[in-house]
Design an enzyme around this catalytic site. Structure first.
Site, mmCIF file in Angstrom:
data_model
loop_
_atom_site.group_PDB
_atom_site.id
_atom_site.type_symbol
_atom_site.label_atom_id
_atom_site.label_comp_id
_atom_site.label_asym_id
_atom_site.label_seq_id
_atom_site.Cartn_x
_atom_site.Cartn_y
_atom_site.Cartn_z
ATOM 1 C CD1 TRP A 190 20.864 17.836 38.182
ATOM 2 C CD2 TRP A 190 22.596 18.532 39.402
ATOM 3 N NE1 TRP A 190 22.019 17.467 37.520
ATOM 4 C CE2 TRP A 190 23.097 17.891 38.253
ATOM 5 C CE3 TRP A 190 23.501 19.048 40.322
ATOM 6 C CZ2 TRP A 190 24.472 17.746 38.009
ATOM 7 C CZ3 TRP A 190 24.855 18.901 40.066
ATOM 8 C CH2 TRP A 190 25.326 18.255 38.914
ATOM 9 C CB ALA A 209 23.786 24.251 45.637
ATOM 10 C CB CYS A 254 53.008 48.748 38.042
ATOM 11 S SG CYS A 254 53.251 48.509 36.282
ATOM 12 C CB THR A 299 32.428 16.810 48.029
ATOM 13 O OG1 THR A 299 31.629 17.364 49.071
ATOM 14 C CG2 THR A 299 31.884 17.253 46.688
ATOM 15 C CB ALA A 336 22.531 14.901 50.265
ATOM 16 C CB CYS A 349 51.377 50.886 33.790
ATOM 17 S SG CYS A 349 51.143 49.183 33.248
ATOM 18 N N GLY A 376 32.002 19.731 50.379
ATOM 19 C CA GLY A 376 30.714 19.627 51.025
ATOM 20 C C GLY A 376 30.703 20.182 52.445
ATOM 21 C CD GLU A 381 47.786 50.166 33.819
ATOM 22 O OE1 GLU A 381 47.805 48.955 33.476
ATOM 23 O OE2 GLU A 381 47.939 50.529 34.991
HETATM 24 C C1 AOF Z 1 49.135 47.657 36.460
HETATM 25 N N1 AOF Z 1 48.320 47.161 35.478
HETATM 26 O O1 AOF Z 1 47.172 45.513 34.512
HETATM 27 C C2 AOF Z 1 48.272 45.042 36.538
HETATM 28 C C3 AOF Z 1 49.095 45.577 37.583
HETATM 29 O O2 AOF Z 1 54.890 40.937 37.763
HETATM 30 P P1 AOF Z 1 54.607 42.203 37.004
HETATM 31 O O3 AOF Z 1 55.827 42.909 36.531
HETATM 32 O O4 AOF Z 1 53.600 41.990 35.915
HETATM 33 O O5 AOF Z 1 53.937 43.247 38.030
HETATM 34 C C4 AOF Z 1 52.971 42.779 38.875
HETATM 35 C C5 AOF Z 1 52.429 43.875 39.761
HETATM 36 O O6 AOF Z 1 51.800 44.895 38.982
HETATM 37 C C6 AOF Z 1 51.332 43.299 40.629
HETATM 38 O O7 AOF Z 1 51.827 42.788 41.835
HETATM 39 C C7 AOF Z 1 50.440 44.492 40.858
HETATM 40 O O8 AOF Z 1 50.971 45.298 41.882
HETATM 41 C C8 AOF Z 1 50.553 45.241 39.544
HETATM 42 N N2 AOF Z 1 49.477 44.803 38.608
HETATM 43 N N3 AOF Z 1 49.460 46.876 37.515
HETATM 44 O O9 AOF Z 1 49.593 48.797 36.362
HETATM 45 C C9 AOF Z 1 47.887 45.904 35.470
HETATM 46 N N4 AOF Z 1 47.870 43.748 36.545
HETATM 47 ZN ZN ZN Z 2 51.493 48.005 35.068
#
Ligand code: AOF
Ligand code: ZN
Length: 315
Positions: free
Chosen positions: A164, A148, A69, A190, A156, A78, A247, A46
């Protein structure tokens, strides 16, 4: 949201313990900002998209693959950033089960008068962030097992010859899978037979050195981490997505421990007959135990080889 999912895919393999999130900001039908989680997990998607949108974020809609978050962590929250930027509506694919978020991000946005909608492309988002989500829900990485093999399930000849079985397109696809993983694991056998480099031979990925692990009772050589048992992967920091590349012994150990969430079966149109089977003993007592475990999620041709992707049915 489809574009946000595609953007989120770009950060895969580089953001753990964070998920790789994608974000698109749209105003009057035009995209004004795009972002995805940056290497190391910050800035968040964000923040990147808002930075690009600038003043155009006012009154806009933010499409984001995960609930924003709610509390400041290693950077600003965010939800706060979206509110401050004047975003009018947030469309999220799924909520964030992380205990510091878990609905609080949505509550915060709604509390500030932002319209919040949840659920668009939810299945795609779940797949894209399966590593992070499995970590949150089960306390362990999401495990993909790659095999694979020949049509008759061999990896093998009796002589050991294995290079391969599948063709170049299938092998390139494996490198794409490596790029999405936080760690790649092979068994001791492996390692000794193939001394695999487990590098990522894809354009633009020359500098990426994936973490490599060896399933072994002994010490790991330099540049490798020793994993004593499949269950031990739960304790590895920074590993949301684990790729097990075989493997037969390592495959069997992870399957017997029921620690495989996704199976990639690359199958070449050849028959080997007597030879090394792809998977060792997994301790099955009856066929009833085997049925109902796997469901076909995707099937694709890679040149003359075929890839079948199965997901573990857990209910
Ligand atoms: C978002 N946008 O792009 C991501 C999120 O360790 P911090 O402070 O960076 O926070 C990590 C937490 O934020 C992570 O555990 C997950 O809950 C969230 N990730 N959140 O809004 C993002 N990568
Ligand atoms: Zn965030």
């Amino acid at each position: 949201m489809e574009e946000a999912i595609v953007l989120g895919e770009r950060g895969r393999g580089q953001t753990a313990p964070n998920p790789s999130v994608g974000c698109v900001i749209v105003r009057n039908g035009g995209t004004v900002g795009r972002g995805w989680t940056q290497p190391g997990g910050r800035p968040h998607a964000e923040a990147v998209a808002l930075a690009e949108a600038g003043a155009q974020a006012r009154g806009a809609t933010a499409y984001v693959t995960l609930e924003p978050c709610a509390v400041p962590g290693r950077g600003p929250a965010c939800a706060d950033a979206l509110i401050e930027a004047g975003i009018a509506r947030v469309v999220a694919a799924i909520s964030d089960p992380f205990h510091h978020v878990n609905g609080d991000g949505f509550d915060k946005l709604r509390g500030a008068g932002i319209i919040v909608e949840v659920g668009a492309c939810a299945a795609e988002a779940e797949r894209s962030m399966a590593g992070f989500l499995t970590r949150q829900r089960l306390g362990r990485p999401f495990v993909t097992l790659k095999l694979a093999m020949s049509l008759d399930g061999r990896i093998a000849l009796p002589s050991g010859e294995s290079r391969w079985i599948t063709g170049e397109e299938a092998r390139t696809d494996v490198h794409r899978e490596r790029a999405r993983a936080d760690m790649i694991l092979v068994g001791r056998g492996t390692y000794q037979a193939d001394s695999p480099s487990l590098d990522i031979r894809l354009e633009g990925y020359e500098d990426r050195a994936p973490r490599r692990a060896l399933l072994t009772a002994g010490d790991a050589p330099e540049g490798w981490e020793a994993i004593r048992a499949p269950e031990a992967v739960a304790a590895l920091p920074g590993v949301n997505d684990l790729l097990v590349e075989g493997g037969a012994g390592a495959a069997a150990a992870f399957l017997a421990a029921d620690l495989v969430d996704r199976l990639l079966i690359y199958r070449a149109p050849i028959l080997i007959g007597a030879g090394k089977s792809a998977i060792g003993d997994i301790g099955l007592a009856s066929l009833a135990e085997a049925h109902g475990r796997w469901s076909l999620a995707e099937t694709r041709m890679l040149g003359i080889d075929r890839l079948d992707v199965y997901e573990r049915v857990r209910s």
